[in-house]
Design an enzyme around this catalytic site. Structure first.
Site, PDB file in Angstrom:
ATOM      1  N   MET A  13      -8.317 -10.106  -1.606  1.00  0.00           N
ATOM      2  CA  MET A  13      -8.520 -10.437  -0.194  1.00  0.00           C
ATOM      3  C   MET A  13      -8.353  -9.211   0.705  1.00  0.00           C
ATOM      4  O   MET A  13      -9.183  -8.957   1.580  1.00  0.00           O
ATOM      5  CB  MET A  13      -7.543 -11.545   0.235  1.00  0.00           C
ATOM      6  CG  MET A  13      -7.698 -12.833  -0.553  1.00  0.00           C
ATOM      7  SD  MET A  13      -9.412 -13.401  -0.631  1.00  0.00           S
ATOM      8  CE  MET A  13      -9.644 -13.982   1.033  1.00  0.00           C
ATOM      9  N   ILE A 119      -0.045  -0.865  -0.728  1.00  0.00           N
ATOM     10  CA  ILE A 119       0.158  -2.096   0.057  1.00  0.00           C
ATOM     11  C   ILE A 119       0.856  -3.163  -0.787  1.00  0.00           C
ATOM     12  O   ILE A 119       1.497  -4.070  -0.283  1.00  0.00           O
ATOM     13  CB  ILE A 119      -1.200  -2.637   0.591  1.00  0.00           C
ATOM     14  CG1 ILE A 119      -1.926  -1.573   1.422  1.00  0.00           C
ATOM     15  CG2 ILE A 119      -0.992  -3.905   1.411  1.00  0.00           C
ATOM     16  CD1 ILE A 119      -3.210  -2.065   2.089  1.00  0.00           C
ATOM     17  N   THR A 120       0.740  -3.039  -2.101  1.00  0.00           N
ATOM     18  CA  THR A 120       1.271  -4.056  -3.019  1.00  0.00           C
ATOM     19  C   THR A 120       2.767  -4.309  -2.798  1.00  0.00           C
ATOM     20  O   THR A 120       3.547  -3.361  -2.639  1.00  0.00           O
ATOM     21  CB  THR A 120       1.025  -3.581  -4.476  1.00  0.00           C
ATOM     22  OG1 THR A 120      -0.371  -3.360  -4.651  1.00  0.00           O
ATOM     23  CG2 THR A 120       1.513  -4.608  -5.479  1.00  0.00           C
ATOM     24  N   ASN A 121       3.147  -5.558  -2.801  1.00  0.00           N
ATOM     25  CA  ASN A 121       4.549  -5.971  -2.633  1.00  0.00           C
ATOM     26  C   ASN A 121       5.293  -6.037  -3.960  1.00  0.00           C
ATOM     27  O   ASN A 121       4.649  -6.242  -4.993  1.00  0.00           O
ATOM     28  CB  ASN A 121       4.597  -7.362  -1.983  1.00  0.00           C
ATOM     29  CG  ASN A 121       4.673  -7.274  -0.475  1.00  0.00           C
ATOM     30  OD1 ASN A 121       5.209  -6.320   0.069  1.00  0.00           O
ATOM     31  ND2 ASN A 121       4.146  -8.286   0.199  1.00  0.00           N
ATOM     32  N   HIS A 176      10.219  -3.434   4.286  1.00  0.00           N
ATOM     33  CA  HIS A 176       9.323  -4.535   4.632  1.00  0.00           C
ATOM     34  C   HIS A 176       9.942  -5.787   4.042  1.00  0.00           C
ATOM     35  O   HIS A 176      10.101  -5.903   2.855  1.00  0.00           O
ATOM     36  CB  HIS A 176       7.953  -4.283   3.996  1.00  0.00           C
ATOM     37  CG  HIS A 176       6.928  -5.332   4.296  1.00  0.00           C
ATOM     38  ND1 HIS A 176       6.652  -5.766   5.559  1.00  0.00           N
ATOM     39  CD2 HIS A 176       6.100  -6.012   3.479  1.00  0.00           C
ATOM     40  CE1 HIS A 176       5.693  -6.673   5.501  1.00  0.00           C
ATOM     41  NE2 HIS A 176       5.349  -6.845   4.249  1.00  0.00           N
TER      42      HIS A 176
HETATM   43  O1  TXD Z   1       2.555  -5.413   4.500  1.00  0.00           O
HETATM   44  C1  TXD Z   1       2.233  -5.406   3.350  1.00  0.00           C
HETATM   45  N1  TXD Z   1       2.463  -4.338   2.603  1.00  0.00           N
HETATM   46  C2  TXD Z   1       1.566  -6.576   2.731  1.00  0.00           C
HETATM   47  C3  TXD Z   1       1.498  -6.637   1.304  1.00  0.00           C
HETATM   48  C4  TXD Z   1       0.984  -7.597   3.522  1.00  0.00           C
HETATM   49  C5  TXD Z   1       0.293  -8.619   2.916  1.00  0.00           C
HETATM   50  C6  TXD Z   1       0.122  -8.715   1.464  1.00  0.00           C
HETATM   51  N2  TXD Z   1       0.800  -7.719   0.732  1.00  0.00           N
HETATM   52  C7  TXD Z   1       0.619  -7.579  -0.719  1.00  0.00           C
HETATM   53  O2  TXD Z   1      -0.646  -6.966  -0.965  1.00  0.00           O
HETATM   54  C8  TXD Z   1       0.546  -8.838  -1.534  1.00  0.00           C
HETATM   55  O3  TXD Z   1       1.822  -9.375  -1.753  1.00  0.00           O
HETATM   56  C9  TXD Z   1      -0.102  -8.330  -2.791  1.00  0.00           C
HETATM   57  O4  TXD Z   1       0.873  -7.707  -3.632  1.00  0.00           O
HETATM   58  C10 TXD Z   1      -1.074  -7.252  -2.298  1.00  0.00           C
HETATM   59  C11 TXD Z   1      -2.537  -7.646  -2.334  1.00  0.00           C
HETATM   60  O5  TXD Z   1      -2.761  -8.803  -1.585  1.00  0.00           O
HETATM   61  P1  TXD Z   1      -4.169  -9.580  -1.671  1.00  0.00           P
HETATM   62  O6  TXD Z   1      -4.099 -10.729  -0.738  1.00  0.00           O
HETATM   63  O7  TXD Z   1      -5.303  -8.630  -1.553  1.00  0.00           O
HETATM   64  O8  TXD Z   1      -4.086 -10.121  -3.173  1.00  0.00           O
HETATM   65  P2  TXD Z   1      -5.276 -10.628  -4.127  1.00  0.00           P
HETATM   66  O9  TXD Z   1      -6.379 -11.229  -3.329  1.00  0.00           O
HETATM   67  O10 TXD Z   1      -4.621 -11.427  -5.184  1.00  0.00           O
HETATM   68  O11 TXD Z   1      -5.841  -9.279  -4.772  1.00  0.00           O
HETATM   69  C12 TXD Z   1      -5.156  -8.561  -5.725  1.00  0.00           C
HETATM   70  C13 TXD Z   1      -6.186  -8.020  -6.680  1.00  0.00           C
HETATM   71  C14 TXD Z   1      -6.911  -9.103  -7.494  1.00  0.00           C
HETATM   72  O12 TXD Z   1      -8.300  -9.012  -7.272  1.00  0.00           O
HETATM   73  C15 TXD Z   1      -6.535  -8.774  -8.945  1.00  0.00           C
HETATM   74  O13 TXD Z   1      -7.594  -9.015  -9.874  1.00  0.00           O
HETATM   75  C16 TXD Z   1      -6.216  -7.294  -8.839  1.00  0.00           C
HETATM   76  O14 TXD Z   1      -5.540  -7.154  -7.604  1.00  0.00           O
HETATM   77  N3  TXD Z   1      -5.396  -6.789  -9.917  1.00  0.00           N
HETATM   78  C17 TXD Z   1      -5.565  -5.554 -10.438  1.00  0.00           C
HETATM   79  N4  TXD Z   1      -6.432  -4.578 -10.122  1.00  0.00           N
HETATM   80  C18 TXD Z   1      -6.354  -3.447 -10.833  1.00  0.00           C
HETATM   81  N5  TXD Z   1      -5.464  -3.252 -11.833  1.00  0.00           N
HETATM   82  C19 TXD Z   1      -4.584  -4.217 -12.184  1.00  0.00           C
HETATM   83  N6  TXD Z   1      -3.697  -4.026 -13.155  1.00  0.00           N
HETATM   84  C20 TXD Z   1      -4.614  -5.440 -11.456  1.00  0.00           C
HETATM   85  N7  TXD Z   1      -3.905  -6.588 -11.534  1.00  0.00           N
HETATM   86  C21 TXD Z   1      -4.390  -7.405 -10.581  1.00  0.00           C
END
Ligand code: TXD
Length: 319
Positions: A13, A119-121, A176
């Protein structure tokens, strides 16, 4: 001059929204990466097909092989698992730490000169681990949280005072999460600190405290509404503001999770502080004086981040 290259690691997303915004702002050519084959390719093609309508020039491609990010100028990392209702950011730690290990290796191999925004949490621990796994210079790896947290604070304040969001500045320190530290005396409406606005009768201290609490709970409020994921529009906009400051050497003063090596009494940890972001990455860490109550709140927040880093070391002793 060749276009800049922006690699988005994670095409969920936030990743998709980042690609759209980076295209609309013509920040460069965009590579979407994800392990879910087809998603980055599909989103890239969809956004590329919006470019003739919107009138922007950028190539958008999707990939599930790290070779595609080769030579990226900026990498924005959202890969991992997002929070579900009832799940804390910390629950994500174990899963996302393994993801950071893979992402760090990919960046180290293919984009060692990039400016990296994580950005990942749980954010402060993940950016710390990502810097170590990637081995990139500490000033070139930052975490996005403070811009988002302060944007939420600014919105709520502008609604309370019935003034433009543009005239509200906000200052948020610390990790955060639930312990973030919004600083009222450094947050202003057109330069007037919130502490003065309370004295001027614009709102009561009690009301201000409620707004601060709503800011702290800002992520959870969205999660409980969406039910199937967490916020993505505002987080993406916040990271793009940081990327733009780096790419255009704007030298914006923004709150980011930055590596501290003694500043604010913190050593070898990533914590949210104001920094100058320019072509040199983090060019300066702004160290302000904190009063006793602020220092206590900041130290509590740092303690929470330290706990997460220790949990990471227990899982991955190499860190
Ligand atoms: O302020 C902040 N830092 C944040 C952080 C605010 C909002 C959300 N925040 C965190 O961002 C949230 O807790 C998540 O850890 C990340 C990403 O949120 P998003 O809403 O984009 O999550 P999605 O839609 O689940 O997307 C994550 C994608 C998904 O398409 C998976 O297939 C992919 O990550 N994914 C990977 N990609 C590459 N390599 C690996 N290993 C992998 N694992 C999952």
């Amino acid at each position: 001059m060749a276009r800049k290259k922006i690699a988005l690691i994670g095409s969920g997303m936030i990743g998709g929204t980042l690609a759209h915004l980076a295209g609309l702002k013509e920040l460069g050519d965009i590579v979407l990466f994800d392990i879910a084959d087809g998603i980055p390719q599909g989103k890239g093609l969809d956004i590329a097909q919006s470019s003739p309508v919107e009138g922007f020039n950028a190539s958008l491609t999707g990939a599930s092989d790290y070779a595609a990010i080769e030579g990226a100028d900026v990498c924005i990392v959202t890969a991992g698992v997002a929070r579900k209702p009832g799940m804390s950011r910390d629950d994500l730690l174990g899963i996302n730490l393994k993801v950071m290990e893979q992402v760090g290796a990919g960046i180290k191999k293919y984009a060692p000169n990039a400016f990296v925004i994580c950005i990942t949490n749980p954010l402060d621990a993940m950016v710390w681990a990502l810097q170590k796994f990637s081995g990139l210079p500490k000033n070139m790896v930052v975490g996005m949280a403070g811009v988002l947290d302060s944007a939420r604070f600014r919105l709520f304040l502008s609604e309370e005072f019935n003034v433009s969001v543009q005239d509200v500045t906000a200052f948020v320190l610390g990790g955060h999460g639930d312990t973030m530290v919004p600083l009222a005396r450094y947050s202003t409406v057109a330069g007037i600190p919130l502490t003065d606005l309370v004295k001027m009768g614009w709102c009561t201290q009690e009301r201000l405290d409620q707004i601060i609490q709503r800011t702290r709970d800002g992520g959870a409020e969205i999660v409980s509404l969406l039910k199937t994921g967490s916020a993505y529009y505002a987080p993406a906009a916040s990271a793009i503001e940081m990327a733009e400051s780096y790419l255009k050497d704007k030298k914006r003063v923004l709150p980011v999770a930055a590596h501290l090596s003694g500043q604010y009494g913190v050593k070898d940890m990533y914590v949210g502080v104001p920094v100058v972001l320019g072509a040199g990455g983090v060019e300066r860490i702004v160290e302000i004086d904190l009063n006793k109550a602020e220092k206590e709140a900041f130290d509590k927040s740092v303690g929470a981040v330290a706990g997460l880093c220790e949990a990471c070391i227990n899982i991955a002793p190499a860190l």
